[in-house]
Motif scaffolding. Structure first.
Motif, short mmCIF file in Angstrom:
data_model
loop_
_atom_site.label_atom_id
_atom_site.label_comp_id
_atom_site.label_asym_id
_atom_site.label_seq_id
_atom_site.Cartn_x
_atom_site.Cartn_y
_atom_site.Cartn_z
N ARG A 65 12.32 4.76 -7.15
CA ARG A 65 13.49 3.89 -7.13
C ARG A 65 13.11 2.44 -6.88
NH1 ARG A 65 19.00 4.46 -3.39
NH2 ARG A 65 20.00 2.57 -4.19
N TYR A 66 12.23 2.19 -5.92
CA TYR A 66 11.95 0.82 -5.50
C TYR A 66 10.62 0.26 -5.99
CZ TYR A 66 15.92 1.52 -2.37
OH TYR A 66 17.18 1.76 -1.86
N LEU A 67 9.65 1.11 -6.25
CA LEU A 67 8.35 0.65 -6.74
C LEU A 67 7.90 1.56 -7.89
CD1 LEU A 67 6.43 -0.14 -3.42
CD2 LEU A 67 7.33 -1.80 -5.06
N PRO A 68 8.67 1.64 -8.95
CA PRO A 68 8.34 2.57 -10.04
C PRO A 68 7.01 2.22 -10.69
CG PRO A 68 10.05 1.02 -10.71
CD PRO A 68 9.88 0.85 -9.24
N GLY A 69 6.25 3.27 -11.03
CA GLY A 69 5.01 3.09 -11.75
C GLY A 69 3.80 2.75 -10.90
N ILE A 70 3.98 2.62 -9.58
CA ILE A 70 2.87 2.28 -8.70
C ILE A 70 2.46 3.52 -7.91
CG2 ILE A 70 2.10 0.87 -6.75
CD1 ILE A 70 4.06 -1.27 -7.64
N ASP A 71 1.21 3.94 -8.07
CA ASP A 71 0.71 5.11 -7.35
C ASP A 71 0.41 4.74 -5.90
OD1 ASP A 71 0.84 6.78 -9.57
OD2 ASP A 71 -1.17 6.23 -10.24
N LEU A 72 0.92 5.54 -4.99
CA LEU A 72 0.70 5.31 -3.57
C LEU A 72 -0.52 6.11 -3.11
CD1 LEU A 72 4.41 5.70 -2.39
CD2 LEU A 72 3.26 3.66 -3.24
N PRO A 73 -1.21 5.66 -2.07
CA PRO A 73 -2.37 6.42 -1.59
C PRO A 73 -1.96 7.76 -1.01
CG PRO A 73 -1.84 4.61 -0.10
CD PRO A 73 -0.98 4.43 -1.29
N GLU A 74 -2.86 8.70 -1.07
CA GLU A 74 -2.59 10.02 -0.48
C GLU A 74 -2.50 9.90 1.04
OE1 GLU A 74 -5.60 12.73 -1.67
OE2 GLU A 74 -5.01 12.74 -3.79
#
Length: 380
Positions: A65-74
């Motif tokens: 919703r807020y940061l689409p397309g950005i992979d977050l760290p595990e």
């Protein structure tokens, strides 16, 4: 060779990072800060209200919703249970809108272990009371060090690991003065530091908070003039004189003018006044183009912090007896129905004054105010 007074390696070795950080608020900036803390090696729990957002973080490592397309760290744990989020946390970042800080501080305080530090990551002045956000939070969380993290930051760039710098500010105790490397601000800064995220340490919490609150209002002014058809000269003047308004208010409240020239003041002001990515700048542009407020952002109910802060900033300025003409112009257009062109023409035709405050000169301006639109046509 003269030996340095402080061995930088020993200072770094003495500073202990916080190991477990709770981030309260799973919007764009909260998610970005959770990403920062995780990349720095911290155990991170992220609290939010929206089940869909939390599910996407847990299952897909994205805030769709807020940061689409950005992979977050595990390794970021997402939860809607406040008690779970704060259990075992030795530091907290509170990342909710400025208008909710008091209420959220009251809620967070019920679950915190004694003495756990809290860094506020919203920018503003409390409406009605004129209190800085840290003062409002401290009233609801007595016994907890309250600070702020502020600087020139867009959430998506931070989350994408673009090089970013911020200021981490907490008031210093007597013990902090003796051992600054063990201060809360220093420990917080080290806890977030990585190859791409660089915090600086400050003991001027007031100056940092004022910079963050006022810059949003100045950004709306810059947007208004951009939308009205003006260009770089006008924006540069508003940035420079807007920074002077920030310095004046900070100094009146016990902050330092020097702080406002740093990341949380000049840095944040420059960023916010230079890009349509800023909602404050974007709102100003739309208003300058003649779009009615309720039609801005395609009619969507977008929260713009500078619009809210314009009221509280001017209330505080009036209480302190401080002139803040740029902020006042924005306030009159947004909240008193003033005509934008006429208001900014009046701003430009105020009495001529000296820039160094020590030089006491005031001269009536020779030109009567004319609508900004008329000035633009003349310039063309």
């Amino acid at each position: 060779m003269t030996k340095p007074l402080v061995d930088r390696r020993s200072v770094i070795a003495e500073t202990r990072p916080y190991s477990r950080i709770a981030v309260i608020g799973a919007g764009a900036w909260g998610t970005a800060l959770a990403t920062v803390a995780r990349r720095a090696g911290r155990d991170v729990t992220l609290w939010g209200r929206d089940p869909a957002v939390l599910r996407s973080i847990t299952e897909n490592r994205q805030n769709v919703r807020y940061l689409p397309g950005i992979d977050l760290p595990e390794g970021i744990t997402a939860t809607s249970d406040m008690a779970v989020a704060l259990s075992g946390a030795d530091a907290v970042m509170l990342v909710t809108p400025s208008r909710t800080i008091r209420e959220m501080s009251r809620t967070v305080g019920r679950h915190l272990a004694p003495g756990t530090p809290v860094a506020l990551c919203a920018k503003g002045i409390e409406a009605g009371t004129g209190r800085l956000l840290a003062d409002a939070a401290a009233e609801e969380m007595p016994g907890h060090p309250i600070g702020a993290i502020s600087g020139p930051t867009f959430a998506h760039e931070t989350a994408m690991a673009y090089p970013t710098a911020v200021t981490v500010a907490f008031d210093f105790t007597h013990e902090d003065r003796i051992s600054p490397s063990e201060s809360t601000a220093a420990r917080f800064a080290l806890s977030l530091s990585s190859e791409t995220f660089r915090p600086y340490i400050s003991d001027d919490l007031t100056g940092v908070e004022i910079g963050g609150a006022v810059k949003n209002v100045i950004a709306i002014a810059c947007g208004m003039m951009t939308g009205a058809g003006f260009a770089e000269n006008t924006r540069a003047a508003l940035i420079a004189r807007g920074m002077d308004e920030m310095k004046t208010l900070a100094e009146a409240l016990g902050g330092r003018r020097e702080t406002v020239t740093g990341l949380s003041g000049a840095g944040d002001l420059t960023l916010t006044c230079s890009s349509r990515t800023s909602r404050n700048m974007s709102l100003g542009i739309q208003l300058g183009e003649g779009i009615a407020r309720d039609a801005c952002f395609g009619g969507k109910p977008v929260v713009v912090e500078g619009e809210i802060n314009a009221i509280s900033v001017m209330d505080l300025a009036h209480r302190m007896g401080i002139a803040m003409p740029i902020c006042d112009a924005v306030h009159r257009v947004l909240h008193q129905g003033a005509d934008l062109d006429t208001t900014f023409a009046q701003l430009w035709s105020r009495p001529i004054m000296a820039e160094p405050k020590a030089l006491d000169i005031t001269i009536e301006h020779p030109v009567m105010p004319a609508p900004v639109g008329g000035l633009a046509e003349t310039a063309a």
